[in-house]
Every structure is written in structure tokens, then in C-alpha cells.
Design an enzyme around this catalytic site. Structure first.
Site, PDB file in Angstrom:
ATOM      1  N   CYS A   1     -11.891   3.216  -3.320  1.00 54.55           N
ATOM      2  CA  CYS A   1     -13.276   3.386  -2.903  1.00 54.55           C
ATOM      3  C   CYS A   1     -14.234   3.248  -4.096  1.00 54.55           C
ATOM      4  O   CYS A   1     -14.381   2.148  -4.620  1.00 54.55           O
ATOM      5  CB  CYS A   1     -13.461   4.696  -2.146  1.00 54.55           C
ATOM      6  SG  CYS A   1     -14.990   4.721  -1.160  1.00 54.55           S
TER       7      CYS A   1
ATOM      8  N   HIS B   1      -9.398   4.533   2.125  1.00 55.42           N
ATOM      9  CA  HIS B   1      -8.816   5.760   1.566  1.00 55.42           C
ATOM     10  C   HIS B   1      -7.363   5.949   2.020  1.00 55.42           C
ATOM     11  O   HIS B   1      -7.087   6.713   2.945  1.00 55.42           O
ATOM     12  CB  HIS B   1      -9.655   6.970   1.989  1.00 55.42           C
ATOM     13  CG  HIS B   1     -10.958   7.065   1.276  1.00 55.42           C
ATOM     14  ND1 HIS B   1     -11.126   7.787   0.119  1.00 55.42           N
ATOM     15  CD2 HIS B   1     -12.155   6.497   1.539  1.00 55.42           C
ATOM     16  CE1 HIS B   1     -12.377   7.673  -0.296  1.00 55.42           C
ATOM     17  NE2 HIS B   1     -13.018   6.886   0.562  1.00 55.42           N
TER      18      HIS B   1
ATOM     19  N   GLU C   1      -5.182   7.583   0.466  1.00 58.91           N
ATOM     20  CA  GLU C   1      -4.673   8.872   0.001  1.00 58.91           C
ATOM     21  C   GLU C   1      -4.718   9.956   1.077  1.00 58.91           C
ATOM     22  O   GLU C   1      -3.993  10.952   0.989  1.00 58.91           O
ATOM     23  CB  GLU C   1      -5.463   9.330  -1.233  1.00 58.91           C
ATOM     24  CG  GLU C   1      -6.803   9.998  -0.974  1.00 58.91           C
ATOM     25  CD  GLU C   1      -7.915   9.051  -0.558  1.00 58.91           C
ATOM     26  OE1 GLU C   1      -9.000   9.529  -0.177  1.00 58.91           O
ATOM     27  OE2 GLU C   1      -7.697   7.818  -0.628  1.00 58.91           O
TER      28      GLU C   1
END
Length: 263
Positions: free
Chosen positions: A116, A224, A226
């Protein structure tokens, strides 16, 4: 995944936030948790102290670098655009740390994964530019975080991304199109020198880039992966590839052959 004696050290640059008139260096839990769960690495927070840090020495001591997302944006001064309220908020201390850190990581062949804001920093570090507010561009759709209190909605699947044929992402994921989340205002405008596209949204927003000719893993994604990393097979593959590169560096360090690996 438990840590071994060769667990790679993964540097994670901090954001600088103000609380009660005092500055704090912070890293989001989901990033360090993803490193621990999906790479077997040991996350190490790097304070955003700019010139107070010996960047080449810091890079030489690490086995990987994860550059995270953030509510803040890269300051427009770094890509030759006049500052405007549309590009705020900023984190000047983080910019002063991450931009030289990214360049040095690539120079030394340190595995690099940028997410990001991190991908935007990667682009700016190589001379690229950014759009400040993609959702206000008539040819683009709204890439901002959904207005919802539930993180599973905020980070839920939003739109497809087309992977560049025969690119790194296609090779890692074994797919030509994936569905990704979307929580950003800014996006890549002009691609930095020495970078190439890895994925595009259907409105041609850049969703992933890589460093051409990098000696090791050097990838940036706009989404994202994660978030709840172990629940998404594509996210697991990304972090495992990054972790494998970092572990190879850690093993070379332990064997005393890191210099040969980086040559």
C-alpha cells in the site's frame, strides 16, 4: 510457524504518530503478525529517525524489509508536486527514513516487500509520481476503504486485479487474475525508473510493481495481503516467497557467505 535459530530478521519501518503532544513510533499489529505467521521471520521495528540512522549499516544487518501501509501519504515534495490538502496527512519522518532505505535495500539485494503506502514509497523512491485522490478521477472507481466498522468488510474482497502475463506475480500465484481488497486514496501515476507493472485493476489503476533486475525478491502491492494472511492462499504465497528469500539470506549470513550472495 515457530522461529528457528535462522529466523530471518525482517525490518519494518515505523510511522510517527502524535499522542497527547508526544511523538510515538508505531507499527501495525497485522504486519508484524503476518511476518511471524507466514514467513517464520522475526519482525524488527525500525524507528523513523531519518539521517540519525546509518541506512547502509541497517540494511546490511537485516534479512528482509517489509514497508507497510499507513493512514499517511508520501509528501508531494518527493515527487515534484506542490503540497495540497488533498495529499494529507503526511509523515515527514517516515519519508526521510523509508525512501533512502528502499533504495539501499535494492542496492544491497535485500528482499523487499512493499504494501500500500509502501508500494507508493517504492515508486517515489525510484523517481515515480502519485495521484493524490484517485476516487475523484472520473475514469477511476472508488478505491477507498469501505465505510463500515467491521474490519472484515473494510479488508474484504473489492475488485479484480489482472496480473501481467509471464510476470513475477503470475509466476508466484499461478493465476492471471485475482480478487483483492482496496483501502487507498493515492495511487501510482508515472512509474518510477527501473520499475515495471505486475498488476492492474480494470480501471487501469496500478495494483502491483516490481524492481527490474533486482537481485532478490523486490515487489510492491497496492492491496493488503497482510490482513488475516493465513486465511487467504494468495496472501500466504506472497509472504512465503518473501520469507523464503529472507531465510536464504539469513542462512547465508550464518554460513559466512552473505557477501557472496549479495555480490
Amino acid at each position: 510457524m515457530t522461529h528457528s535459530s535462522y529466523a530471518p530478521l525482517i525490518g519494518v519501518p515505523a510511522c510517527v504518530r502524535e499522542y497527547d503532544g508526544k511523538s510515538f513510533h508505531t507499527v501495525g499489529d497485522k504486519y508484524v503478525r503476518a511476518i511471524s505467521l507466514a514467513t517464520g521471520g522475526l519482525p524488527v521495528m525500525l524507528p523513523s529517525l531519518g539521517e540519525l540512522i546509518d541506512i547502509p549499516q541497517a540494511v546490511a544487518r537485516l534479512d528482509g524489509l517489509l514497508v507497510t501501509g499507513s493512514p499517511s501519504n508520501v509528501h508531494p515534495d518527493h515527487y515534484g508536486v506542490a503540497p495540497t490538502p488533498e495529499a494529507e496527512p503526511h509523515d515527514i519522518a517516515r519519508d526521510a527514513t523509508t525512501l533512502p532505505l528502499i533504495r539501499e535495500a535494492v542496492r544491497q539485494g535485500l528482499p523487499l516487500f512493499a504494501i500500500c503506502r509502501g508500494m507508493q514509497e517504492l515508486n517515489v523512491a525510484f523517481g515515480g509520481t502519485l495521484h493524490a485522490r484517485v476516487h475523484e478521477m472520473p475514469e477511476k472507481f472508488d478505491h477507498r476503504q469501505p465505510r463500515h466498522d467491521d474490519p472484515d468488510v473494510q479488508y474484504g474482497p473489492r475488485h479484480p486485479a489482472h496480473l501481467v502475463k509471464d510476470g513475477l506475480l503470475e509466476s508466484l500465484l499461478g493465476e492471471t487474475e485475482i480478487t483483492i481488497n482496496s483501502l487507498h486514496w493515492q495511487a501510482v501515476d508515472r512509474l518510477g525508473e527501473g520499475l515495471s507493472l505486475e498488476a492492474l485493476a480494470h480501471d487501469d489503476t496500478v495494483e502491483a510493481i516490481k524492481v527490474d533486475g533486482a537481485r532478490d525478491f523486490a515487489l510492491g502491492v497496492q492491496w493488503h495481503p497482510e490482513y488475516k494472511v493465513m486465511e487467504n492462499p494468495q496472501s500466504v504465497k506472497l509472504f512465503e516467497a518473501f520469507g523464503k528469500a529472507a531465510r536464504t539470506r539469513a542462512l547465508a549470513r550464518a554460513a559466512g557467505s552473505l557477501q557472496a550472495l549479495s555480490a
